[in-house]
Design an enzyme around this catalytic site. Structure first.
Site, PDB file in Angstrom:
ATOM      1  N   ASP A  60      37.785  53.203  44.513  1.00 21.64           N
ATOM      2  CA  ASP A  60      36.717  52.833  45.430  1.00 21.64           C
ATOM      3  C   ASP A  60      35.876  51.804  44.708  1.00 21.64           C
ATOM      4  OD1 ASP A  60      35.795  53.424  48.156  1.00 21.64           O
ATOM      5  OD2 ASP A  60      33.879  53.689  47.123  1.00 21.64           O
ATOM      6  N   PHE A  73      39.476  37.713  47.616  1.00 22.77           N
ATOM      7  CA  PHE A  73      39.183  38.355  48.908  1.00 22.77           C
ATOM      8  C   PHE A  73      37.731  38.819  48.933  1.00 22.77           C
ATOM      9  CE2 PHE A  73      38.954  42.908  47.786  1.00 22.77           C
ATOM     10  CZ  PHE A  73      39.444  42.872  46.488  1.00 22.77           C
ATOM     11  N   LYS A 102      40.166  35.884  36.909  1.00 23.62           N
ATOM     12  CA  LYS A 102      39.418  36.961  37.564  1.00 23.62           C
ATOM     13  C   LYS A 102      39.744  38.309  36.903  1.00 23.62           C
ATOM     14  CE  LYS A 102      38.501  39.640  41.684  1.00 23.62           C
ATOM     15  NZ  LYS A 102      38.780  40.012  43.057  1.00 23.62           N
TER      16      LYS A 102
HETATM   17  P1  IMP Z   1      36.803  49.992  49.473  1.00 24.13           P
HETATM   18  O1  IMP Z   1      36.892  50.257  48.005  1.00 24.13           O
HETATM   19  O2  IMP Z   1      38.136  49.940  50.118  1.00 24.13           O
HETATM   20  O3  IMP Z   1      35.822  50.870  50.156  1.00 24.13           O
HETATM   21  O4  IMP Z   1      36.294  48.498  49.699  1.00 24.13           O
HETATM   22  C1  IMP Z   1      35.431  47.872  48.857  1.00 24.13           C
HETATM   23  C2  IMP Z   1      34.953  46.539  49.435  1.00 24.13           C
HETATM   24  O5  IMP Z   1      34.175  45.930  48.395  1.00 24.13           O
HETATM   25  C3  IMP Z   1      36.054  45.551  49.758  1.00 24.13           C
HETATM   26  O6  IMP Z   1      36.459  45.612  51.097  1.00 24.13           O
HETATM   27  C4  IMP Z   1      35.384  44.208  49.459  1.00 24.13           C
HETATM   28  O7  IMP Z   1      34.604  43.801  50.545  1.00 24.13           O
HETATM   29  C5  IMP Z   1      34.464  44.560  48.301  1.00 24.13           C
HETATM   30  N1  IMP Z   1      35.165  44.331  47.010  1.00 24.13           N
HETATM   31  C6  IMP Z   1      35.624  45.261  46.134  1.00 24.13           C
HETATM   32  N2  IMP Z   1      36.218  44.671  45.087  1.00 24.13           N
HETATM   33  C7  IMP Z   1      36.163  43.354  45.321  1.00 24.13           C
HETATM   34  C8  IMP Z   1      36.648  42.226  44.608  1.00 24.13           C
HETATM   35  O8  IMP Z   1      37.283  42.298  43.563  1.00 24.13           O
HETATM   36  N3  IMP Z   1      36.370  41.029  45.185  1.00 24.13           N
HETATM   37  C9  IMP Z   1      35.681  40.878  46.346  1.00 24.13           C
HETATM   38  N4  IMP Z   1      35.236  41.887  47.058  1.00 24.13           N
HETATM   39  C10 IMP Z   1      35.473  43.130  46.554  1.00 24.13           C
END
Ligand code: IMP
Length: 197
Positions: free
Chosen positions: A76, A151, A175
């Site tokens: 997460d 992304f 990155k």
């Molecule tokens: P989850 O962990 O699926 O709840 O989503 C986390 C959200 O945080 C993602 O959909 C992105 O919008 C953002 N996010 C997490 N890690 C990254 C990254 O490495 N780059 C850009 N956005 C990120």
């Protein structure tokens, strides 16, 4: 060794595979009947708790199936903005899909503090053991959307350890070397290779 990553986000799978393939692992997206299983997202302000919940659901799901003995990975992650008391944090995915990167830039328009950090909490389940890793990448929110790679919030996040470019202006390797995801996975690999207990 193959690791099944439980996520609907293919970008996360590609990034994890790039990082872990150098250490001899192959990361694939976890699919059941060709679909990402629909997990319940718990109401929690902690990415660690959300990850714990995800891995437990996944283990219940694969119990008694042919996938039972596979290594599983969950993560997460989110963007935590200092002047917004950590928002969007666990709501990052929703905020990214709704107001998006321009929305974040607009909210910060009259804030002088643009500090933010990405955090990722990963849990790997392998041979009956859990390995946890928290990765944090400090930085700031840019004034403009820049770059085409990556992304989510990558086009508005400038890591502190960089040269002023956003994550979206960097190639995958750049990155990876700085990212929260890279750090959380490296902690896990270190723990697998040199267990403390
Ligand atoms: P989850 O962990 O699926 O709840 O989503 C986390 C959200 O945080 C993602 O959909 C992105 O919008 C953002 N996010 C997490 N890690 C990254 C990254 O490495 N780059 C850009 N956005 C990120």
């Amino acid at each position: 060794m193959k690791i099944l990553f439980i996520t609907g986000n293919k970008n996360k799978v590609d990034e994890a595979n790039d990082i872990l393939s150098k250490l001899g692992y192959r990361v694939e997206q976890f699919l059941l009947d060709g679909q990402t299983p629909n997990f319940i997202e718990p109401q929690s302000s902690s990415i660690a708790e959300v990850s714990e919940f995800k891995i437990q659901q996944a283990l219940e799901l694969i119990s008694g199936t042919t996938l039972e003995n596979h290594a599983l990975l969950v993560e997460d992650s989110g963007l935590f903005i200092e002047s917004l008391n950590g928002f969007p944090g666990v709501y990052s995915s929703y905020v990214s899909e709704t107001i998006g990167n321009q929305g974040i830039i607009d909210i910060l328009a009259n804030k002088s503090n643009r500090n933010a950090e990405f955090r990722a909490y990963s849990i790997l389940y392998k041979d009956g053991k859990y390995y946890h890793g928290l990765g944090i990448c400090s930085g700031r929110i840019s004034f403009q959307i820049k770059g085409l790679n990556g992304f989510g919030f990558d086009p508005i996040f400038i890591p502190k350890s960089g040269d002023g470019r956003t994550f979206a202006e960097m190639n995958e390797e750049e990155k990876e070397s700085k990212s929260h995801r890279g750090e959380s996975l490296k902690i896990i690999c270190e723990e697998i290779n040199h267990p403390s207990k």
